[in-house]
Design an enzyme around this catalytic site. Sequence first.
Site, mmCIF file in Angstrom:
data_model
loop_
_atom_site.group_PDB
_atom_site.id
_atom_site.type_symbol
_atom_site.label_atom_id
_atom_site.label_comp_id
_atom_site.label_asym_id
_atom_site.label_seq_id
_atom_site.Cartn_x
_atom_site.Cartn_y
_atom_site.Cartn_z
ATOM 1 N N CYS A 222 -13.241 -0.094 -41.929
ATOM 2 C CA CYS A 222 -13.948 -1.333 -41.626
ATOM 3 C C CYS A 222 -13.211 -2.010 -40.473
ATOM 4 O O CYS A 222 -12.661 -1.328 -39.619
ATOM 5 C CB CYS A 222 -14.051 -2.224 -42.871
ATOM 6 S SG CYS A 222 -12.470 -2.591 -43.650
ATOM 7 N N ALA A 223 -13.148 -3.332 -40.451
ATOM 8 C CA ALA A 223 -12.578 -4.026 -39.290
ATOM 9 C C ALA A 223 -11.075 -3.831 -39.164
ATOM 10 O O ALA A 223 -10.540 -3.783 -38.049
ATOM 11 C CB ALA A 223 -12.908 -5.520 -39.367
#
Length: 619
Positions: free
Chosen positions: A26-27
């Site tokens: 993810c981020a």
Amino acid sequence: MRYEQLIHGVVEGVGGLKNISFATHCATRLRFRLADARAVNIDGLKALKGVFGVRDVGGGEIQVVVGTDIETIFQEFLTITGYSGAREEKSLSTDQHTGSLKERMQVLGRKTMDYLGAVVGTIIPIYMCCGMIMAFLTICTTFLGVNAESGVVTIFNGVANAGFYFMPICLGWAAADKLGVRPALGALLGMTLLFSTINGVPGLDILGLPVYPVTYSGSFLPIMLGVPFMALVFNACKRVIPSSVQYFLLPLCTMLISVPVVLIVIGPIGYVAGTGFSALFQFLVAHVRLLASALWGAFCPIGIITGMDKAVYAINMPTMNAMGYDNIFCPGGLAGNSAIGGAALAMFLLTRKSEVKQLSLSSGITAILGITEPALYGICLEFGYPFLGATLGGAVGAVFGALFDLKQFSWAGPGLMTSPTYIGTDGSMFNFWMCLATIAVSATAGFLFTQLLARRHAAAEHAQNTEPTMSIAAPISGRCLSLSEIADSVFSSGALGEGAAIEPDSEVIESPVSGEVTATTQTNHAIGITTADGVEVFIHIGIDTVDMGGMGFNRFVEQGDHVELGVDLIAFSKELIRQSGHSDAVICTVVNSNELASVDQVAQGKVQAGEKFLRIERS
């Protein structure tokens, strides 16, 4: 490659490449689904340079927080390891879970949150981009003299609004991809909802069943509820349709069944649920605004850890689109992120360890800018009280913003970098200045609460350690010896303090107290620990073992580390010590005995590691 050492360490920590069932990111996190969760070395992962934290979310999933350069790290992971396995999982699969009802509900809850977080996380760049474009156009037309009717403004205003209007198509693609369905079918379902002869058109029916007129443009819940149903249909059809004709019939059958159910049942349910949330939102604003803001500001650090923040933002986005602003959740997230940054920055002044100082400074700044995971996992959760400081600071900052009716006019991740989204749509700047003030207040509150909690923590630890008497535990199991039995005049004379010795039965030294490692040696045969109250404990393994040059000794801690009672400090080889012609007696002394009333040996005969060994009387 830049991250080669980190990647090798992570793969080893999760049990090897063969243990990885799927890998994605993810981020800021590497996310792995593992075949055998028991093979994970959590402590080993946390100890890796470049790892800010590790989260075991259950069900065999491990998340490793590695910071904002995640795209580069993941690409290097694929290149270095040659990983070619699954990069997505079926989060809401129909696999049976045979545990108790509570366990099944926990699994369902985890998978639901994972589904919402993963899908929303995929389309966040669209919302970020569209929101920032709208803020940029406001600045251009209000302050830079750009004509609001010009072609360039019209075009880029269209870009921003297109992202919001066609969001169900993007969500459909992302949701289908997450659930293991052909993404194009999810996008097609979103296109269907938005088509001009269906979207909001009254009087439609399917075989006599009425279709409730719903405006789906910019909506979230209808498509996010519709795609899981479509996934069930897709998988059921795939099992019964012969593989030779699936290419043609599978998409057809999936859409023929899914579209009527979504339009007649699921879509309206999602619309009503979204409308209900909007009504609840308006109730909170009207009646308990300050309390709601405080609770959300305090909850944000927890929400980031659990992934619930993305789920809340997903549910709130349609309400924000309808109202044109948000004055609870986005400002509360801004306060929470800023408070996390302030709490991390407080640790810069509280710690003496250089690596913690570096991490607290860099992660604190990035948290205020909008990326919180390094500060949250690397600092706040690692030390405990900064996390509480961040929650309290988030509550204070959120209430401050609520007092001035702080509004965010287009969605973008909360942080200083996205503060232009707080500029009023008419160009007014008061709300923007209050945004900056909220960031400052929240960061300051997180900083001050962390400082206060650190002092209380130190005071409590000091009070615990300033009793008239305290005990020092045996650092190893074995037979007790007095210092007079040690054939070394430096120790037997008490020149290095009063204490006692142990003829060891094992080969691992455990910390006899809680404190800071204040002395180590290159040969790893001795170590010093100072308690919070200033008692200086010295442990020496063997007599004249410095001559061995470190052979047979392995130290697990570094100077400056904080260690708790019972933590492993040094492993050694009794056999190698004896082969070198040395005694393997483990000597434990209190170096500053002259500052104390007395240091007495209380253990006699056999003693186990961790049992009372020495007693100190303070003057």
